[in-house]
Design a protein around this motif. Structure first.
Motif, PDB file in Angstrom:
ATOM      1  N   LYS A  92       0.673  -1.181   0.038  1.00 19.21           N
ATOM      2  CA  LYS A  92       0.128   0.121   0.021  1.00 19.21           C
ATOM      3  C   LYS A  92       0.953   1.143   0.084  1.00 19.21           C
ATOM      4  N   PRO A  93       0.352   2.379  -0.399  1.00 16.70           N
ATOM      5  CA  PRO A  93       1.103   3.658  -0.301  1.00 16.70           C
ATOM      6  C   PRO A  93       1.987   3.711   0.969  1.00 16.70           C
ATOM      7  N   PRO A  94       1.446   3.559   2.098  1.00 18.51           N
ATOM      8  CA  PRO A  94       2.613   3.484   3.254  1.00 18.51           C
ATOM      9  C   PRO A  94       3.973   2.714   3.192  1.00 18.51           C
ATOM     10  N   THR A  95       3.810   1.634   2.616  1.00 20.41           N
ATOM     11  CA  THR A  95       4.374   0.599   2.578  1.00 20.41           C
ATOM     12  C   THR A  95       5.774   1.230   1.577  1.00 20.41           C
ATOM     13  N   ILE A  96       5.122   1.760   0.414  1.00 27.83           N
ATOM     14  CA  ILE A  96       6.552   2.131  -0.566  1.00 27.83           C
ATOM     15  C   ILE A  96       7.007   3.532   0.041  1.00 27.83           C
ATOM     16  N   TYR A  97       6.407   4.206   0.736  1.00 30.68           N
ATOM     17  CA  TYR A  97       6.973   5.547   1.451  1.00 30.68           C
ATOM     18  C   TYR A  97       7.935   5.146   2.530  1.00 30.68           C
ATOM     19  N   ARG A  98       7.696   3.992   3.235  1.00 34.75           N
ATOM     20  CA  ARG A  98       8.502   3.535   4.279  1.00 34.75           C
ATOM     21  C   ARG A  98       9.877   3.045   3.760  1.00 34.75           C
ATOM     22  N   ALA A  99       9.583   2.399   2.512  1.00 32.95           N
ATOM     23  CA  ALA A  99      10.839   1.851   1.934  1.00 32.95           C
ATOM     24  C   ALA A  99      11.589   3.044   1.317  1.00 32.95           C
ATOM     25  N   LEU A 100      10.871   3.867   0.475  1.00 33.83           N
ATOM     26  CA  LEU A 100      11.554   5.019   0.153  1.00 33.83           C
ATOM     27  C   LEU A 100      12.603   5.725   1.236  1.00 33.83           C
ATOM     28  N   ASP A 101      11.871   5.901   2.372  1.00 32.44           N
ATOM     29  CA  ASP A 101      12.547   6.673   3.511  1.00 32.44           C
ATOM     30  C   ASP A 101      13.764   5.958   3.860  1.00 32.44           C
ATOM     31  N   PHE A 102      13.639   4.555   4.105  1.00 31.22           N
ATOM     32  CA  PHE A 102      14.506   3.668   4.378  1.00 31.22           C
ATOM     33  C   PHE A 102      15.719   4.015   3.486  1.00 31.22           C
ATOM     34  N   LEU A 103      15.553   3.732   2.184  1.00 36.62           N
ATOM     35  CA  LEU A 103      16.763   3.998   1.080  1.00 36.62           C
ATOM     36  C   LEU A 103      17.242   5.373   1.199  1.00 36.62           C
ATOM     37  N   GLN A 104      16.469   6.395   1.446  1.00 36.09           N
ATOM     38  CA  GLN A 104      16.960   7.720   1.439  1.00 36.09           C
ATOM     39  C   GLN A 104      18.097   7.626   2.799  1.00 36.09           C
ATOM     40  N   GLU A 105      17.592   7.287   4.133  1.00 33.52           N
ATOM     41  CA  GLU A 105      18.274   7.416   5.046  1.00 33.52           C
ATOM     42  C   GLU A 105      19.734   6.343   5.021  1.00 33.52           C
ATOM     43  N   THR A 106      19.669   5.508   4.171  1.00 30.17           N
ATOM     44  CA  THR A 106      20.722   4.620   4.289  1.00 30.17           C
ATOM     45  C   THR A 106      21.589   5.002   2.844  1.00 30.17           C
ATOM     46  N   GLY A 107      21.287   6.063   2.379  1.00 29.59           N
ATOM     47  CA  GLY A 107      22.053   6.612   1.191  1.00 29.59           C
ATOM     48  C   GLY A 107      21.952   5.975  -0.161  1.00 29.59           C
ATOM     49  N   LEU A 108      21.062   5.102  -0.063  1.00 28.87           N
ATOM     50  CA  LEU A 108      20.811   4.286  -1.175  1.00 28.87           C
ATOM     51  C   LEU A 108      19.818   5.046  -2.383  1.00 28.87           C
ATOM     52  N   ALA A 109      19.234   6.184  -2.020  1.00 26.06           N
ATOM     53  CA  ALA A 109      18.271   6.947  -2.899  1.00 26.06           C
ATOM     54  C   ALA A 109      18.141   8.194  -2.438  1.00 26.06           C
ATOM     55  N   HIS A 110      17.840   9.023  -3.383  1.00 23.86           N
ATOM     56  CA  HIS A 110      17.644  10.732  -3.368  1.00 23.86           C
ATOM     57  C   HIS A 110      16.049  10.948  -3.575  1.00 23.86           C
ATOM     58  N   LYS A 111      15.621  11.957  -3.100  1.00 23.57           N
ATOM     59  CA  LYS A 111      14.546  12.459  -3.415  1.00 23.57           C
ATOM     60  C   LYS A 111      14.695  13.752  -4.107  1.00 23.57           C
ATOM     61  N   ILE A 112      14.065  13.977  -5.411  1.00 26.31           N
ATOM     62  CA  ILE A 112      14.148  15.194  -5.914  1.00 26.31           C
ATOM     63  C   ILE A 112      12.868  15.900  -5.481  1.00 26.31           C
ATOM     64  N   GLU A 113      12.803  16.847  -4.655  1.00 24.41           N
ATOM     65  CA  GLU A 113      11.758  17.393  -3.956  1.00 24.41           C
ATOM     66  C   GLU A 113      10.709  18.026  -5.296  1.00 24.41           C
ATOM     67  N   SER A 114      11.405  18.804  -6.129  1.00 22.02           N
ATOM     68  CA  SER A 114      10.474  19.791  -7.018  1.00 22.02           C
ATOM     69  C   SER A 114       9.844  18.679  -7.972  1.00 22.02           C
ATOM     70  N   LEU A 115      10.229  17.554  -8.095  1.00 17.46           N
ATOM     71  CA  LEU A 115       9.427  16.571  -8.939  1.00 17.46           C
ATOM     72  C   LEU A 115       8.602  15.465  -8.181  1.00 17.46           C
ATOM     73  N   ASN A 116       8.868  15.362  -6.744  1.00 14.43           N
ATOM     74  CA  ASN A 116       8.289  14.706  -5.839  1.00 14.43           C
ATOM     75  C   ASN A 116       8.627  13.067  -6.476  1.00 14.43           C
ATOM     76  N   ALA A 117       9.992  12.815  -6.997  1.00 17.16           N
ATOM     77  CA  ALA A 117      10.139  11.724  -7.392  1.00 17.16           C
ATOM     78  C   ALA A 117      11.670  11.500  -6.743  1.00 17.16           C
ATOM     79  N   TYR A 118      12.159  10.005  -7.035  1.00 20.56           N
ATOM     80  CA  TYR A 118      13.213   9.433  -6.390  1.00 20.56           C
ATOM     81  C   TYR A 118      14.065   8.928  -7.488  1.00 20.56           C
ATOM     82  N   VAL A 119      15.284   8.634  -6.857  1.00 22.11           N
ATOM     83  CA  VAL A 119      16.430   8.216  -8.033  1.00 22.11           C
ATOM     84  C   VAL A 119      17.165   7.262  -6.919  1.00 22.11           C
TER      85      VAL A 119
END
Length: 180
Positions: A92-119
């Motif tokens: 569900k949406p909270p699941t994906i956001y938790r995964a994305l938060d985890f990846l950001q915290e570990t340095g494995l992903a970045h969020k591009i705020e203006s695009l509301n997207a991740y790399v």
């Protein structure tokens, strides 16, 4: 700098570059060229090892989200990632956001705020602030290893008595292909 295509359709340079290397040409939209690993499966294994060394777990969903980011040719929105979690029917949406938060915290992903997207970021072995060039025409985003910019940002925030945990600098304009 020579470039080669990875087996998953990623546009990946043979070596990373800083702002000075941006004069090199490219032929299509890419999500995070200098930080994209050449071998997705090998990087996923390295990421899992990194996470375990930190006493955390790379769950099946975290790994799948990281794979989707690595395979994406453009910054990925959370709901697009959610739609591609094949076989993860309970996600569900909270699941994906938790995964994305985890990846950001570990340095494995970045969020591009203006695009509301991740790399994805293939340089989790060192902590760095992300500097993105975002094309207003083709919507491509490329991360720079802007070492001097990161050092200046760190020095200025430290001088202000601020303890920075992470930063994302977004530069908007036209990429070299669209400007040509």
């Amino acid at each position: 700098m020579s470039c080669k295509a990875g087996d998953r359709g990623l546009h990946i340079p043979a070596e990373t570059h800083d702002i000075a290397g941006m004069a090199q040409s490219h032929s299509h939209i890419h999500a995070n060229t200098p930080c994209s690993p050449q071998d997705v499966d090998a990087f996923l294994n390295e990421a899992e090892t990194l996470v375990m060394r930190r006493g955390q777990r790379m769950t099946r969903i975290r790994r799948k989200v990281l794979r989707l980011l690595l395979e994406s040719t453009a910054p990925a929105k959370a709901y697009d990632l959610l739609a591609n979690l094949d076989g993860e029917g309970s996600a569900k949406p909270p699941t994906i956001y938790r995964a994305l938060d985890f990846l950001q915290e570990t340095g494995l992903a970045h969020k591009i705020e203006s695009l509301n997207a991740y790399v994805a970021c293939g340089h989790a072995s060192h902590n760095h602030s992300a500097v993105f060039l975002i094309c207003d025409t083709c919507h491509g985003a490329e991360e720079l290893h802007a070492t001097a910019t990161n050092e200046a940002l760190d020095a200025e925030t430290t001088a202000a008595g601020f303890q920075m945990s992470r930063a994302v600098v977004e530069v908007r304009g036209k990429c070299r292909d669209c400007a040509a």
